[in-house]
Structures are given as C-alpha cells and as structure tokens.
Design an enzyme around this catalytic site. Structure first.
Site: not given
Ligand code: ADP
Length: 461
Positions: A363, A156
């Site tokens: 990322d 991932h």
């Molecule tokens: P990572 O897997 O590195 O955290 P991604 O952008 O691929 O980054 O996925 C992050 C996920 O977590 C997304 O679905 C996003 O909507 C969710 N997310 C990120 N920050 C928050 C938050 N503060 N509250 C709820 N969900 C969150």
C-alpha cells in the site's frame, strides 16, 4: 504566494471535501489559501464525437475545471493503462497486469488532452501540482507546449523495485516524463530508493542531497508521507451519536472484543489472507470463540476490471466457510459488509473496536491505519495490527507490525493485541497518535509546496 494549480485524475467537490477525507481537505485548504484551480476528470463518460467543453465552477478563490472522458478514453486510459497495468505493477503484482498496445496509446492521448485543456488556463507564475499514476506523462506534455512553470508531482501509490518496473511497457518513457517536473515526491523512503535505483541503473548520472540528474535534467526528489486531519477525525469519533452507535454495537453481540478492517475491495489490501488469519486465530485459540468478532467493511471499487470480480467471489466464499464452521446461533464470528459507510459511522466503529486490522500486501500509505489510531479513546485505546508493507509502517513503528502473507504471524499478532494490557496499549497509542497529529495532512501539503517553491525556476527546463 503563487497561485496553485492542482491536477488529479478525479476532482473532489471542494464543498464536499470533508466527506472524502484528509487528502481532499488538505488540497482544498491549500487551494483556498493560495487561490487557484483544481483540474481533472468529472467522473462522467460520454460517447465518441460528443464535444463537451470543460465545466468551470468558481467558489471564492478556487475554480474547479472538469471534463468528461470518452468511452474509448475511459476504457484505454482509466480501466486500461492506469488500472490494469500501472496499478498492479506499482503494487508489485506483475501477475495481475494486462498489457495491450491500445492502452498505452489511450494513456498518452488522455494526458495530451488534459495538457491541451489545461494550457490556456495557466498564468505565468502558477505552481502546478500533479497527482498520481494516472498522470505520469502530464508534466512532459506541458513542457512540450512551452510551459516553464514550476511543476511538482506526487505519487500516492508505491514505486516498485527497478526489476518489476522494467516489466512495464514504456517504463523508460514514464520515468523520463517525471524528469519534466521540478520536484517528484513519494510516500516513503522505500519508494524513493526504488525510484533512485531505477534511474541510476537505467540512465542516471548523479544523485546528491535529494537532487537526481538524468535525461539531461536535474530534479529534486523526496519522501512526503501523507497524513490525515487527525483532530477532525478524532472529533468525528467522539460525538453523542458515535457514543450511541458504539453502545449499539456492544449490545447486539455477546462478543467482547471487536476487530475491524476497512478497505476498498482491492487485491492489494490482502483481504483473503486477512480472513484466513482470523480463521487461524479461531483454530489456535478456542477460548476466543464467542468472545471475538471480525467486522470487515469492504466497499466495491473498479468493478469493471476483471481482477476485482475474482476477489469478491473469494471473499464471499471464505466468509461463508468461516461462519459455517465456527458460527453458532448466538455468535457470528465474521461480518462482511460490501458497502460504503458514512465517515462518522466509520469513525465511531473504529473507536468501538478493540483491534484495527490493516494488512495490505502492498500500500502506498494506508490512511485507515492512521484514522484508526486517531479515533481511539486515550483512556482505553485499541491496538493497531499493521502490515509492514503499508507505507504507514515506516512511521507507525509502535503498531504490531506483521507480514500479511504469513497467516500464522498475523493470527499470533491478533492474540497479542486481544490480550494486551491497558498500560502497553496506552503507551503504544500515545506514541502513534503524537506522530499522526504532528505529521498531518496540512503538514504534508505545506512541506511539499514549500519544497516545490524552493526549486529554482527553470532549472529543470
Ligand atoms: P486507498 O486510498 O487505497 O483506498 P487508504 O486507506 O489510504 O486506501 O484510504 C481509504 C480512505 O477511504 C480512508 O479515508 C477510509 O476511511 C475511506 N474508506 C474506506 N472504506 C470505506 C467505507 N466502506 N466507507 C467509507 N469510507 C471508506
């Protein structure tokens, strides 16, 4: 159709999968269709000597099997090798990696324990799908125990360039372990090319049409960019409650343009650089004072790892400095929210904000970028400003692509986004949305599994 066995570090509760986003839903769907097992850590830590058998929970055709980690395993495998060695190195941050011999041992030990606990649950025809950097050696542990199943692995996070990976302890062993799989998938063509290059430099004999031969095995490799459930996310952003939240957002401030950033508080996300770019925007374009705000939502993550404490302090200091310098009694330029937000609120905020600012330094994919696009109003869409070093940039070419290290460039892109005419916003959004809808989470899951099913059984054994 073969039964599916998904193995990941953490197991999502299938009944709550929709709250965790597209990935959990995609995997829960695949499991529900094929029947099968989701196996992994339950997130709990137990003291040494406590013997806890795997917990099993069956709903319909899906069984989740979870086990706790001992404190030592948690420290050496999870906090240690996975998150203090592999995470920084795979995100190109050798400077933040913290090698210790005990970590490598803990990592191998937990992968071996996972294989021991999983082995008795396997049926001869099962398809096994292993996820992510925590479990790079798992396929080889299963092969050592005589399992000839088809095994797929999906990474991932990014796969780093060969020279960077070569600085990781046991890098040869890690890559060699992946050759116990039949299919190894990556998020992007860049990651795939980095993997192929490493293999050819260190061991490889041949690479041909997606097949890679090394370590006396031939495996299939490919890029399978992860998607989101675009329809479901758009629906979440367009409810009466979302309308009310957006109105509230607009009523509570004099600003007309809202920029939003949403990321775990991780050093790979480029948050200090992002705040500096916003400060530069205010420096360069005084006409935006009182008319623009940035809302940065950054929930805590992995707070037991030292590198994460430093970044939190840096962000708090920057937020204070920017608001102190530019804020006024009727305008707070920057709002920093260090909390998890319910998904429906997040979807509403994405829709209510005119610019999505997604600028990770590196990322694997970045699902926030795709969620921001999916949430927009077709009649009046916002603009996505996206780091060219996010995996998503390979697909989302119609975003404003920026180098997140270049503060001036990001500030200029923000200016372009804020002032972009409606027609251009619509054209860009339509093109992005079309691709995000087509390449959604289901498409990703089906593509990966059909490629895995087409590998010839035992070819890599
Ligand atoms: P990572 O897997 O590195 O955290 P991604 O952008 O691929 O980054 O996925 C992050 C996920 O977590 C997304 O679905 C996003 O909507 C969710 N997310 C990120 N920050 C928050 C938050 N503060 N509250 C709820 N969900 C969150």
């Amino acid at each position: 159709m073969s039964r599916l066995v998904v193995v990941s570090n953490r197991v999502a509760d299938p009944s709550k999968a929709s709250q965790s986003g597209g990935l959990a839903v995609a995997l829960a769907d695949a499991l529900a269709e094929r029947g099968g097992i989701w196996f992994g850590w339950d997130g709990k830590v137990v003291e040494k000597g406590t013997r806890v058998p795997p917990a099993t929970h069956t709903e319909g055709r899906v069984t989740t099997v979870t086990l706790p980690l001992t404190r030592k395993d948690y420290e050496e495998y999870y906090l240690g090798f996975a998150n203090s060695v592999l995470w920084p190195i795979f995100h190109y941050r050798l400077d933040l990696s913290d090698f210790r011999t005990a970590y490598v041992k803990g990592y191998q030990r937990v992968n071996s324990k996972f294989a021991d606990a999983l082995a008795p649950l396997l049926k001869p025809d099962d398809l096994i799908w292993i996820h992510d950097y925590h479990l790079l050696p798992l396929a080889s542990e299963l092969r050592k125990r005589g399992h000839g199943h088809r095994i797929g692995f999906f990474l991932h996070i990014p796969f780093p360039p060969s020279d960077i990976l070569a600085a990781a302890p046991e890098h040869q062993l890690l890559v060699r372990s992946l050759f116990s799989c039949d299919l190894v998938g990556f998020q992007t063509n860049t990651d795939l090319a980095n993997f192929e290059r490493y293999v050819l430099e260190h061991q490889g004999e041949e690479s041909d049409g997606g097949h890679l031969k090394a370590y006396e095995r031939t495996i299939l490799v490919g890029s399978f960019p992860i998607g989101i459930d675009a329809e479901a996310f758009a629906a979440l952003a367009h409810t009466p409650k979302a309308d009310a939240q957006i109105q509230l957002l607009q009523r509570r401030t004099i600003a007309r343009t809202h920029i939003i950033g949403v990321d775990r508080l991780d050093y790979s996300k480029g948050l200090p650089e992002r705040l500096r770019a916003f400060r530069r925007l205010l420096e360069l374009y005084p006409q935006h004072h009182k008319s623009v705000t940035l809302m940065q939502i950054a929930p805590p993550t992995r707070e037991d790892v030292d590198a994460y404490t430093d970044i939190r302090e840096e962000l708090e200091a920057l937020t204070g400095a920017i608001n102190g310098r530019y804020g006024d009694f009727d305008w707070t330029p920057l709002r920093y929210i260090h909390r998890t937000i319910p998904r429906p609120t997040l979807a509403a905020l994405f829709r209510g904000c005119q610019v999505g600012l997604v600028t990770p330094l590196r990322d694997g994919m970045n699902l926030v970028a795709k969620e921001y696009v999916a949430a927009q109003d077709l009649n009046d869409p916002g603009v996505l400003v996206l780091s060219k070093f996010a995996g998503a940039a390979e697909e989302l070419k119609e975003a404003l692509l920026v180098n997140p290290y270049d503060i001036d460039e990001v500030a200029e892109a923000l200016e372009v986004a804020i002032t972009m005419p409606l027609k251009e916003r619509q054209e860009r959004n339509n093109a992005l949305l079309e691709r995000i809808r087509r390449h959604d989470a289901r498409y990703w899951q089906e593509n990966f599994l059909s490629a895995l099913e087409q590998t010839s059984l035992g070819a890599a054994a």
